[in-house]
Scaffold this motif. Structure first.
Motif, PDB file in Angstrom:
ATOM      1  N   THR B  26     -19.477  -5.596  -9.453  1.00 54.31           N
ATOM      2  CA  THR B  26     -19.445  -6.861  -8.717  1.00 54.31           C
ATOM      3  C   THR B  26     -19.152  -8.013  -9.669  1.00 54.31           C
ATOM      4  O   THR B  26     -18.355  -8.897  -9.364  1.00 54.31           O
ATOM      5  CB  THR B  26     -20.786  -7.083  -7.993  1.00 54.31           C
ATOM      6  N   ALA B  27     -19.788  -7.973 -10.847  1.00 50.28           N
ATOM      7  CA  ALA B  27     -19.581  -9.048 -11.816  1.00 50.28           C
ATOM      8  C   ALA B  27     -18.166  -9.049 -12.370  1.00 50.28           C
ATOM      9  O   ALA B  27     -17.732 -10.019 -12.969  1.00 50.28           O
ATOM     10  CB  ALA B  27     -20.587  -8.915 -12.961  1.00 50.28           C
ATOM     11  N   ARG B  28     -17.411  -7.947 -12.173  1.00 53.05           N
ATOM     12  CA  ARG B  28     -16.030  -7.899 -12.648  1.00 53.05           C
ATOM     13  C   ARG B  28     -15.046  -8.060 -11.486  1.00 53.05           C
ATOM     14  O   ARG B  28     -13.872  -7.776 -11.627  1.00 53.05           O
ATOM     15  CB  ARG B  28     -15.762  -6.584 -13.380  1.00 53.05           C
ATOM     16  N   GLY B  29     -15.546  -8.444 -10.323  1.00 45.21           N
ATOM     17  CA  GLY B  29     -14.645  -8.759  -9.219  1.00 45.21           C
ATOM     18  C   GLY B  29     -14.479  -7.658  -8.199  1.00 45.21           C
ATOM     19  O   GLY B  29     -13.812  -7.851  -7.195  1.00 45.21           O
ATOM     20  N   SER B  31     -16.345  -6.306  -5.645  1.00 44.95           N
ATOM     21  CA  SER B  31     -17.591  -6.688  -5.002  1.00 44.95           C
ATOM     22  C   SER B  31     -18.188  -5.504  -4.236  1.00 44.95           C
ATOM     23  O   SER B  31     -17.656  -5.084  -3.217  1.00 44.95           O
ATOM     24  CB  SER B  31     -17.314  -7.861  -4.059  1.00 44.95           C
ATOM     25  N   GLU B  33     -20.433  -4.204  -1.760  1.00 48.52           N
ATOM     26  CA  GLU B  33     -21.175  -4.800  -0.643  1.00 48.52           C
ATOM     27  C   GLU B  33     -22.480  -4.053  -0.398  1.00 48.52           C
ATOM     28  O   GLU B  33     -23.521  -4.667  -0.222  1.00 48.52           O
ATOM     29  CB  GLU B  33     -20.327  -4.772   0.622  1.00 48.52           C
ATOM     30  N   TYR B 469     -17.767 -13.547 -16.577  1.00 45.45           N
ATOM     31  CA  TYR B 469     -17.992 -14.935 -16.153  1.00 45.45           C
ATOM     32  C   TYR B 469     -19.368 -15.417 -16.609  1.00 45.45           C
ATOM     33  O   TYR B 469     -19.571 -16.572 -16.902  1.00 45.45           O
ATOM     34  CB  TYR B 469     -17.900 -15.043 -14.616  1.00 45.45           C
TER      35      TYR B 469
END
Lengths: 319, 812
Positions: B26-29, B31, B33, B469
């Motif tokens: 998720t932190a790398r895009g 996501s 769910e 990020y």
């Protein structure tokens, strides 16, 4: 009583008057006695009168007692709209950071709403099912439509700035999309923000949006920045905050994830800077957009977005 | 997209637990769910042999099965049919746990104890819905089926953004990201190349290379019916939500999910002319697709055709005529690249959003076409197929692409002091090839599967994403704040909100569109300006046909809503646009709209409520103008012409002009309108444009505060009813201001008609304040009053009702 004793024909006065007829050696003693008597009677009378006045006042105060439990008169003041309350909060936060507010038309053309934002013809975001188009002849800048996002104000503001720096603006306003359910209204509100200057970086994006999240949701709010995609920014980011309802343990609002998505942002795409009349080799910037309705639903725990638009006074008067 | 972790693990290893992996992705895009984990904790399910089957003594639909797992014997009661001694079946032992945390117990069926149960396909996660048939197992007796069929496998549900959909919509794509994250090595699955093939009569013809850059056709045949799909494959397909259909179709689906390259298999026996042709559809052609729908084709549709007719919508869906059946023994296996736009267009035009179309319309890896075909052949061989021919079109590898990345630019955008070599390491983990290109500059070769990367900024995004990020610092920008002022229109809107709220009106935000039918309810005839509306070309509902030309359309519906809930005291306002369509095009006009019915202030124990009537609206608008520094005498209220405000009561409506230009109106709604909106009491409405309020010349000039007290006189005047209050007031004002060195103020405080006042007359009572720069004597003021009274009786035919102080009451 005063007249009886101290009046011109009163007992004491008469006694003093006949003083002269007394022998000289008795006069001082008798005179002193009469005067003392006069003073004492006078004082007694004053006291009696004071007590009487106090009693009268006391009685009056008792009689004038009000029932302080009766309701106060309500002042005639209307109730502000929850979306406007939130919008003002957001504006205040950005005003304090030196952002000015900007407006734009609700009826936009395709160039401002799409093309200038790096959404070329054929892009899925431009399909008919998402936008309300206006029944009118196309202009030189494409067909007319109800704006689907506040981002066209970025373009209008940059072009109006005509290359001046810094560009720091927020643009709250109404937007329209062909969507209608408990969490989507065909008309809703977004707030767009833009900062363009020399040397603006992703770190600044994080700084400004962290400040926003902390001011809106509280200083101890957890914030997560995760990569996302928008045609008009790159890199793009989705900002989540720790769910305030369950403190991150997972609930229905955050879909058990502990996080709630609150805004999208990113570094302004070079093509968007160009469309705004700025040289992407010279300046850089970031932009963000947040759904005011969504934030208001979170803040006030409203589960149906339509409550904001029906004007039901039973809803309005809760704010 | 669904990613079973057991499948992902065939490509790459990682150390983290599921939750950590999900949050890292998720932190790398990518996501994540949800993590779908129905088989969590699953245990005690083994392959067992059936020794004997006997009928249940009392229940005819059940049988008692004697099982052996190699160590133990057990009797199990089952409703399953089609089983025979010697079969291997899945047995859930007592104490075991089935998916969904169902504990397996010894249970009695009419006195016959059952030691656990036989598992259905659904129990084993090898079917999408309940079915009675048991799986024929090919595992040895005693095999732990939880391990063999990875029953306790979590599945990541990943929501892909459009840019990652190009390269991450496959197990391989996600595995590449995991490998880049962990530094792990990527393992590629078994593949098989065709080797030498005998020449064959089969022909491939790509007629429009601009829409099909690469096509690989392989010919595969079977001597007898293909072997069934291996259970692990059925299970993986099921985990991804795809039903097992037949070995050949399952394998094409499996490779698509695994590598992201859609494949299609045609039954060669049904090809006319032994030819596959890629071309545009011809006018009049039609095709029945696998879902049973018939499609009439356009020249914009790209099709696969045989020697005669279309046999598939290229990249979207195959046709029924050449589809794989149980009898199929000879197959043309297609692996190709079709134009993303063409596939997207055809999928939308025909409403066919297949898995294949989804992938082609986002772009597939052109270098992966052969690899996918190779992988499929390896799998087809497992089910008994033999490759015997091949035809290809187009280059196997696309031309290489490279993009420059400048270190200074990267650091400036990121706000992190990162060297180009560090950035290069992050990119090479994702498969980019890095070359130094002078000092502080990289030349980056883009891998064939990254069709989303074109520009330097795309590389910057990849570096940021892989750097993390969360590691980029958060700093507030320096530099001067902007000097641009808040828009004047918004300042006017703020003032309007403050005044309206303070006056007791509640803010609402009704929709700005409505149905055409509403015009009838508003009594607006077609020729009226309010009828000249901007229309929405594609409304979703009838109440979105036109944009409003007046807030009356919105606010009356708010009153209607409240009246429906028996909420009859309402005072509301909105600040928003109305839209006009005229010869000058479309205009958006910002207005303040006010509306009310019943009381604005409720009745209290102290006294009656304050009605929300025409004068409440008028007073509020005047207060707003005053607030904005507009002198009261610049606002003129006038009676509208007949038909000018058709929504309003003709005797209770007013137009408002500022400096001679109409900027608004106010009034009580027409009785027909009241009825049309179901309002039990008359409603009042007003609208005023905001822009003229700030556009006017604003002048507040401070007046020195007088040092002497003012003197007050009240008079009541009998005035013919046809004389308006404004006339009397202005006559009084004129007379009073003509007095030398006196300042005067005139205010109406009472209006009376009825007993004591002759018919045709009314009594208007005014307060006059006299002010001078000296102490005023009573005689002076009396003299002034006499002048004023004479002037006003002459001017409007009024007569003095007497300097009647006894009639005076304090104004509310």
């Amino acid at each position: 009583m005063r007249v009886q004793y101290l009046g011109r024909k009163g007992v004491i006065t008469s006694a003093l008057r006949v003083l002269g007829q007394l022998p000289a050696e008795e006069r001082p003693a008798q005179g002193a006695l009469a005067n003392q008597l006069r003073t004492e009677i006078g004082q007694a009378l004053e006291e009696a009168r004071g007590a009487l006045a106090r009693r009268t006042l006391d009685r009056r105060l008792v009689e004038e007692t009000i029932d302080i439990t009766l309701p106060g008169y309500p002042p005639t003041i209307g109730h502000p709209h929850p979306l406007i309350i939130l919008r003002n909060d957001i504006e205040d936060i950005f005003a304090a950071m030196g952002f000015t507010m900007s407006l734009g038309p609700e009826i936009e053309d395709e160039w401002h709403n799409f093309e200038a934002l790096n959404i070329p013809p054929g892009h899925p975001a431009r399909e008919m099912q998402d936008s309300f188009y206006i029944d009118a002849a196309p202009t030189g800048t494409g067909r007319l439509l109800l704006r689907t996002q506040m981002s066209p104000v970025q373009i209008r503001f940059m072009r109006a700035q005509a290359g001046r720096l810094p560009v720091r603006m927020v643009a709250p306003g109404r937007v329209y999309r062909r969507d209608d359910d408990a969490t989507h209204s065909p008309m809703f509100h977004q707030c767009e923000g833009l900062l363009v200057d020399h040397g603006i970086s992703f770190a600044h994006l994080k700084g400004v949006l962290s400040a926003l999240a902390h001011r809106l949701f509280g200083p101890s709010t957890r914030i997560r920045f995760r990569p996302s995609y928008f045609p008009f920014t790159e890199p793009s980011v989705e900002v989540d905050v720790g769910c305030t309802l369950c403190n991150g343990h997972g609930c229905r609002t955050c879909k058990q994830s502990g996080w709630v998505e609150v805004l999208g942002a990113g570094m302004v795409h070079p093509r968007v800077l160009e469309a705004g009349g700025y040289d992407p080799e010279e300046v850089s910037g970031f932009a963000f957009g947040l759904g005011i309705d969504r934030l208001a639903m979170l803040r006030y725990q409203v589960d149906d977005i339509r409550a904001f638009y029906e004007g039901d006074m039973r809803c309005s008067e809760q704010f | 997209m669904r990613v079973p972790l057991s499948w992902l693990r065939t490509f790459v290893d990682w150390q983290d637990d599921v939750a950590e992996l999900a949050s890292a992705l998720t932190a790398r895009g990518l996501s994540v769910e949800t993590v779908d984990w129905p088989g969590r904790g699953c245990a005690g399910i083994v392959a067992a042999r059936i020794n004997a089957i006997s009928p249940h003594p009392t229940r005819s639909n059940l049988s008692v099965v004697e099982l052996s797992d190699g160590h133990n014997l057990a009797n199990v009661v089952t409703s399953a049919t089609g089983i025979a001694p010697g079969d291997t079946v899945p047995w859930a032992r007592p104490g075991g746990i089935l998916p969904g945390w169902r504990t397996v117990k010894v249970r009695s069926f009419d006195g016959v104890p059952s030691a656990g149960l036989l598992c259905s396909c659904l129990d084993l996660g090898c079917a999408l819905e309940e079915s009675e048939t048991l799986l024929p197992l090919d595992q040895p007796v005693g095999t732990d089926l939880v391990r063999a069929l990875f029953l306790d496998d979590p599945v990541l549900e990943i929501e892909l953004t459009p840019n990652y959909a190009t390269h991450c919509q496959s197990i391989l794509g996600v595995a590449r990201e995991v490998a880049a994250l962990t530094g792990g090595r990527l393992r590629m699955p078994d593949r098989m190349t065709t080797g030498e093939c005998a020449l064959d009569s089969f022909r491939l013809n790509v007629a429009c290379p601009e829409l099909c850059s690469r096509y690989v056709a392989r010919l595969v045949r079977w001597e007898r019916e293909p072997a069934p799909t291996p259970l692990w494959m059925v299970r993986h397909l099921c985990q991804c939500g795809i039903r097992s259909l037949s070995p050949i179709v399952d394998i094409t689906n499996y490779v698509m999910l695994e590598l992201g390259q859609p494949l299609h298999a045609f039954d060669r026996a049904h090809l006319h002319g032994d030819t596959v042709c890629v071309r545009r559809a011809l006018p009049g052609e039609h095709l029945t697709t696998l879902d049973g729908r018939e499609h009439f084709l356009q020249a914009t549709d790209l099709v696969i055709a045989d020697g005669m007719d279309p046999i598939a919508l290229a990249g979207v869906m195959g046709g029924t005529g050449t589809s794989i059946t149980e009898a199929t023994l000879d197959v043309v296996l297609e692996s190709a690249v079709f134009s993303a736009d063409a596939v997207g267009h055809t999928a939308r035009a025909h409403g066919l959003h297949s898995e294949a179309a989804q992938r082609f319309s986002r772009g597939v890896d052109p270098a992966g076409v052969t690899a996918a075909s190779d992988r499929a052949i390896a799998l087809l061989r497992m089910v008994g197929g033999t490759v015997y021919g091949e035809r290809t079109f187009g280059p196997a590898e696309p031309p290489p692409r490279s993009v420059s990345l400048r270190g200074a630019r990267l650091r400036q955008w990121m706000g992190v002091r990162l060297s180009t070599s560090a950035a290069g390491r992050l990119l090479s983990a994702l498969g980019f090839e890095i070359q130094a290109d002078g000092a502080d500059r990289l030349r980056v070769n883009v891998p064939s599967w990254r069709s989303d990367v074109h520009d330097e900024v795309d590389l910057i995004e990849e570096v940021c994403r892989m750097y993390g990020y969360e590691r980029i610092p958060a700093t507030l920008p320096e530099g001067a704040p902007t000097t641009v002022a808040r828009p004047p229109l918004e300042r006017t809107a703020d003032a309007a909100r403050k005044v309206a709220l303070g006056a007791g009106f509640t803010e609402v935000i009704p929709y700005t569109y409505h149905s055409r039918e509403l015009w009838d309810r508003l009594r607006i005839p077609p020729e009226h300006p309010w009828h000249q509306a901007v229309a929405i070309a594609n409304p979703m509902r009838v109440d979105q046909e036109v944009l409003r030309t007046t807030t009356a359309a919105s606010l009356l519906r708010v009153l209607e809503t409240n009246a429906r809930y028996r909420r009859l005291d309402v005072a509301c306002f909105e600040v928003g646009p109305v839209f006009a369509s005229g010869t000058h095009g479309i205009a958006e006009i910002a207005v303040l709209g006010l509306a009310g019915m019943g009381c604005i202030a409720p009745q209290t124990w102290q006294g009656p409520g304050t009605p929300c009537d025409f004068f409440r609206l008028k007073g509020t608008i005047c207060a707003l103008a005053a607030r904005l520094g507009i002198a009261g005498d610049r606002l003129i209220w006038s009676v509208p012409a007949a038909g000018e405000l058709p929504t309003l009561h003709p005797g209770r409506a007013a137009l408002l002009a500022l400096d001679g230009v109409t900027i608004g109106w106010a009034g009580q709604c027409h009785p027909n309108v009241q009825e049309a909106f179901g309002l039990p009491d008359p409603a009042v409405l007003a609208e005023i444009q905001l822009e003229p309020l700030w556009a006017v010349d604003r002048s507040i000039v401070f007046q020195p505060i007088p040092r002497y007290p003012a003197v007050r006189r009240d008079i009541a005047l009998l005035v013919p009813v046809e004389r308006s209050a404004a006339e009397v007031q202005s006559a009084l004002h004129q007379a009073a201001t003509s007095l030398p060195d006196l300042r005067t103020e005139v205010r109406l405080f009472d209006l009376y008609q009825g007993k004591g006042v002759p018919a045709g007359w009314r009594s208007l009572a005014f307060t006059l304040w006299f002010q001078a720069e000296r102490t005023l004597r009573d005689e002076e003021v009396d003299q002034a009053m006499a002048l004023v009274v004479r002037a006003v009786t002459d001017a409007v035919g009024a007569s003095l009702r007497g300097a009647d102080l006894s009639a005076w009451q304090p104004p509310h």
